[in-house]
Design a protein around this motif. Structure first.
Motif, PDB file in Angstrom:
ATOM      1  N   GLU A 181      -6.059  35.109  46.439  1.00 59.20           N
ATOM      2  CA  GLU A 181      -4.919  34.228  46.214  1.00 59.20           C
ATOM      3  C   GLU A 181      -4.208  34.596  44.908  1.00 59.20           C
ATOM      4  O   GLU A 181      -4.840  34.999  43.932  1.00 59.20           O
TER       5      GLU A 181
ATOM      6  N   GLY B   2       0.474  33.280  47.519  1.00 57.57           N
ATOM      7  CA  GLY B   2       0.001  33.880  48.753  1.00 57.57           C
ATOM      8  C   GLY B   2      -1.378  34.453  48.566  1.00 57.57           C
ATOM      9  O   GLY B   2      -2.142  34.046  47.676  1.00 57.57           O
ATOM     10  N   ASN B   3      -1.731  35.416  49.405  1.00 59.60           N
ATOM     11  CA  ASN B   3      -3.046  36.045  49.361  1.00 59.60           C
ATOM     12  C   ASN B   3      -2.870  37.521  49.664  1.00 59.60           C
ATOM     13  O   ASN B   3      -2.394  37.881  50.744  1.00 59.60           O
TER      14      ASN B   3
ATOM     15  N   THR C 243      -5.174  38.703  52.732  1.00 58.76           N
ATOM     16  CA  THR C 243      -4.724  38.334  54.080  1.00 58.76           C
ATOM     17  C   THR C 243      -3.236  38.610  54.286  1.00 58.76           C
ATOM     18  O   THR C 243      -2.688  38.333  55.354  1.00 58.76           O
TER      19      THR C 243
ATOM     20  N   THR D 227      -0.528  37.169  53.040  1.00 53.39           N
ATOM     21  CA  THR D 227       0.319  35.994  53.224  1.00 53.39           C
ATOM     22  C   THR D 227       1.161  35.795  51.970  1.00 53.39           C
ATOM     23  O   THR D 227       0.742  36.148  50.858  1.00 53.39           O
ATOM     24  N   LEU D 228       2.371  35.201  52.167  1.00 48.88           N
ATOM     25  CA  LEU D 228       3.300  35.034  51.046  1.00 48.88           C
ATOM     26  C   LEU D 228       4.196  33.837  51.313  1.00 48.88           C
ATOM     27  O   LEU D 228       4.628  33.595  52.445  1.00 48.88           O
ATOM     28  N   SER D 229       4.477  33.094  50.267  1.00 49.24           N
ATOM     29  CA  SER D 229       5.459  32.023  50.318  1.00 49.24           C
ATOM     30  C   SER D 229       6.167  31.999  48.971  1.00 49.24           C
ATOM     31  O   SER D 229       5.520  31.980  47.920  1.00 49.24           O
TER      32      SER D 229
ATOM     33  N   THR E 264       8.768  33.921  53.227  1.00 45.79           N
ATOM     34  CA  THR E 264       7.346  33.993  53.527  1.00 45.79           C
ATOM     35  C   THR E 264       7.040  35.344  54.131  1.00 45.79           C
ATOM     36  O   THR E 264       7.926  36.188  54.325  1.00 45.79           O
ATOM     37  N   ASP E 265       5.747  35.546  54.435  1.00 44.85           N
ATOM     38  CA  ASP E 265       5.362  36.801  55.072  1.00 44.85           C
ATOM     39  C   ASP E 265       5.826  36.868  56.514  1.00 44.85           C
ATOM     40  O   ASP E 265       5.765  37.930  57.139  1.00 44.85           O
ATOM     41  N   LYS E 266       6.315  35.754  57.062  1.00 46.11           N
ATOM     42  CA  LYS E 266       6.751  35.713  58.451  1.00 46.11           C
ATOM     43  C   LYS E 266       8.259  35.572  58.601  1.00 46.11           C
ATOM     44  O   LYS E 266       8.836  36.031  59.593  1.00 46.11           O
TER      45      LYS E 266
END
Length: 811
Positions: free
Chosen positions: A292, A318-319, A322, A324-326, A348-350
């Motif tokens: 994280e 995020g991490n 994994t 992940t991002l915000s 985000t990552d998405k």
């Protein structure tokens, strides 16, 4: 016995050494693989030729080792590091590390360490790391070589102040390249990579000094440079969470040479495309061992020549394990090419989504001028290929070449799905549109668009458009309430249907356009001619359609400029100035070839034409060679017949032979009725042959002839004008009296008519007075403006008045 035991033990020193090493090392997973040593001189030193140790795929070899009460000297030390395990492998091989405060057992006195030559070899490294270690005082070590500096051991901490040699950073960079899954052409020159700080076992405080120049080639002719200077501060209170501060680190990114990838942006970025971007982080980055991280703020900025771009990422978390991002982002741009623009949202990552607002500019175009464009809207995109956008754009005024627009507004609502399907609604409105050719007021258009423009296979789109114009003026002709509904299917062929409607008039246009053909079909169904009056009266104010219908069908190829057309006109009533045509029926057909109109010979009929004299049951043919003409025209006149051979209606500037107008069986009493005289009556049948010339000056007759076809009768009874002539010309009284009761044997007259309506007639009348039994030969010259006469007759025509009333009622 003791001496003997010691001697035996010394003889078996290698075996005993391995036994003791196994006892103490096996629970750590380490193994002593070689140990050759012996006592030195006077039993005050131990000399080891070779010592070998293996641990979890790594090996340590020491050669020429000498241990004395005051020094431990190693001539050569070699560490062979095994493959670097992945994170997953490390998790499987070892339990998580539990940090604890350092509690080093450091004796007050021990031999000082020195290593003359140390090597650490790594798999895939082009060469080993080499260095030398010298313990200048107890627990204080100096290191030289690929690593330079010093470290200090304390009971509760380790202090380091070391730097990686510039040459070895290149070796490290080459190794990193071998671990990439994709081929990136990059190079890094690290002039300084130094670490200074303290480690307490369960906490850390260190500073990393960096001086790096990197280059990345993204295409054959595009070279990017990264330059980073300064310090990064690293802190941890528990060795689980790290605080990384880069406030004193300056990083720049820019293109060193011409980049084709930047060509499409250079017009917008201007000087910014050639200057370097500044990367900064004013607040610390927090990283946890579980992956994280949290970064309160990161910015990238560029400024040059009054232009600037700022990109900020705020509250990023995020991490990294994994992926992940915000984050919250901010984009602020001030560019001469596109104006001022701001955008804020979440990343985000998405997906990314946000809103934008700005005063933007259009790409530079010759002859394009406009007041600032205000733009605002929202958008979203999910990286997999789907997204949406809602946007509004407004400007008070815009002009391009000869076109001026006022109060232009656009609204867009669009969506893109994962299959590349685009669905969009677009609304445009213009308060005023002006140009030398046309003027429009309150123009609105609504688009419904569906397309697979980004999908696989053949590109296709469907578009529905509803257009409305409150007022449209083209070359002085104005129409109001114009509507156009369009449906388009766009693919390899562009098919479309357009329905235009305007004050009761509807036209349907269909087209099917390909690379080789532009098929076009236009249909105007039966429409009341009175519906065209608002347009007709602007083109020709004296032209009135009082009744009847019209239809039109045109079909052909716009690419070849070839069309066939057919028009049907039924029961049309047409009033022009004071000329009235009733029940016009015709069905002309023809073609258009490269802009040239062609007309097939077409029959027409008219029930009645009032042009002073009343023409009835008129029929004829309308044709065209290079000019438009009527031919074989015939009908009834004054209870007789008339016939016209061929009369051109266009090309009037050309010199042509006169058309021949023939009259037959004309009743003389009906001719006299055109201008009745009290007390005068005439009977008989007349005929005429009148050469008719129609040109730009008007209608004229040259060398025309009127003659009688049968005996007639002339009586004059108490006509005031005739009596006055007899009084004034008493010497002619006996001769004039012969005309008061005359049986007419023949009439012959030569007739000429000028363009302005003056009729000249030289008449010869022969007959006999039955009362006096005397032959009469009477020659008479007469001149009169018959246009004035016909105009007076037409103005008094009750049928004309009825047509006008009918039109006014329909209007």
């Amino acid at each position: 016995m003791l001496v003997t035991a010691l001697a035996v033990a010394y003889g078996f020193r290698s075996e005993l050494t391995h036994m003791l090493a196994k006892h103490y090392l096996q629970h750590q997973g380490a193994t002593l693989t070689c140990a050759r040593w012996q006592w030195g001189s006077q039993l005050l030193a131990i000399d080891a030729d070779r010592l070998c140790l293996e641990y979890q795929g790594h090996s340590l070899t020491l050669e020429d080792v000498t241990l004395t009460p005051t020094a431990l000297h190693i001539a050569r030390a070699h560490v062979q590091a095994g493959p670097i395990a992945s994170d997953d492998d490390q998790d499987k091989q070892a339990s998580p590390w539990q940090p604890a405060p350092l509690a080093l057992l450091l004796p007050l006195k021990r031999p000082l360490l020195s290593i003359a030559e140390a090597k650490v070899s790594f798999v895939d490294f082009s060469r080993p790391m080499t260095f030398a270690i010298e313990e200048t005082q107890i627990n204080h070590f100096q290191i030289t070589g690929d690593i330079q500096g010093q470290w200090l051991l304390k009971a509760d901490a380790i202090e380091v102040d070391v730097a990686l040699a510039r040459d070895f950073t290149k070796v490290l960079g080459e190794y990193i390249k071998t671990q990439q899954n994709h081929a990136l052409d990059w190079h890094a020159d690290v002039a300084q990579l130094a670490l200074k700080g303290e480690f307490w076992g369960n906490s850390l405080d260190a500073t990393l000094a960096l001086h790096l120049d990197g280059e990345l080639r993204s295409e054959p002719h595009c070279l990017w440079q990264l330059a980073s200077r300064g310090q990064v501060h690293i802190q941890s209170e528990d060795m689980q969470q790290y605080l990384i501060t880069a406030q004193q680190l300056s990083t720049e990114l820019g293109a060193l040479s011409h980049c084709q990838a930047l060509d499409k942006y250079s017009a917008y970025l201007g000087e910014l495309a050639e200057t370097r971007w500044q990367l900064n982080s004013r607040q610390p980055l927090t990283v946890h061992m579980n992956g994280e991280f949290n970064l309160p703020e990161l910015s990238m900025a560029n400024r040059a020549g009054g232009q600037s771009v700022l990109i900020e990422a705020n509250n990023s978390q995020g991490n990294w394990q994994t992926l992940t991002l915000s984050s919250e982002y901010l984009l602020a741009a001030q560019l001469a090419s596109i104006g001022s623009l701001q955008s804020q949202g979440t990343l985000t990552d998405k997906q990314v989504q946000g809103h934008f607002l700005g005063q933007v500019a259009l790409p530079p175009q010759p002859e394009l001028e406009y007041q600032p464009l205000q733009a605002q809207g929202q958008f979203g995109y999910d990286y997999l290929g789907s997204g949406w956008m809602r946007a509004d754009v407004k400007t008070p005024a815009l002009s391009y070449q000869d076109y001026q627009l006022k109060s232009l507004a656009l609204t867009l609502d669009a969506a893109l799905d994962l299959d590349g399907q685009v669905e969009a609604e677009l609304t445009t409105s213009v308060a005023v549109l002006n140009s030398p050719q046309l003027k429009a007021r309150t123009l609105t258009q609504q688009y419904q668009i569906g397309a697979n423009a980004l999908g696989n296979g053949e590109r296709q789109a469907k578009v529905e458009v509803q257009s409305q114009v409150a007022d449209l003026e083209v070359k002085g002709v104005r129409v109001s309430g114009l509507k156009l509904d369009s449906n388009l299917a766009i693919g390899r062929v562009i098919g479309g249907t357009h329905l235009a409607s305007w004050q009761g008039v509807e036209a349907l246009l269909k087209h099917n356009w390909s690379d080789n053909a532009h098929a076009l079909n236009l249909v105007v169904n039966d429409t009341e001619l009175s519906s065209f009056m608002p347009l007709v009266q602007q083109l020709e104010p004296e032209l009135v359609f009082g009744g009847g219908t019209m239809s039109l069908h045109l079909e052909g190829d716009a690419l070849l400029e070839r069309f066939d057309w057919q028009m049907d006109i039924n029961n049309a009533e047409i009033l022009y100035q004071n000329y009235l045509a009733q029940s016009l029926n015709m069905a002309p057909t023809g073609s258009v070839n490269s802009g040239a109109l062609q007309l097939e010979t077409t029959k027409f009929t008219l029930s009645e034409v009032r042009a002073g004299p009343i023409l009835k049951e008129v029929s004829g043919e309308l044709g065209m060679d290079k000019d438009l003409y009527v031919s074989q025209v015939q009908g009834k006149l004054f209870d007789g017949r008339f016939a016209l051979d061929k009369l051109y209606l266009t090309g009037l500037e050309k010199e042509r032979k006169p058309a021949l107008l023939r009259l037959d069986g004309i009743r003389a009493e009906n001719v006299l009725a055109l201008e009745p005289q009290q007390g005068i009556s005439v009977k008989g049948l007349l005929a005429a042959e009148l050469p008719l010339r129609f040109n730009e000056q008007g209608v004229s007759i040259e060398n025309g002839r009127i003659y009688s076809q049968a005996a007639g009768k002339l009586t004059i009874d108490n006509n005031a004008a005739f009596n006055a002539v007899k009084e004034q010309q008493q010497q002619l009284g006996p001769m004039l009296a012969m005309l008061e009761n005359l049986d007419i044997n023949s009439i012959n007259a030569d007739v000429d008519l000028t363009h302005d309506g003056w009729l000249t007639m030289a008449m010869q009348l022969k007959g006999e007075n039955p009362e006096h039994q005397q032959e009469v030969n009477f020659n008479y010259n007469h001149q009169e403006n018959i246009y004035t006469l016909f105009r007076a007759l037409r103005l008094s025509d009750e049928i004309t008045k009825r047509v006008e009333r009918e039109y006014q009622a329909k209007e």
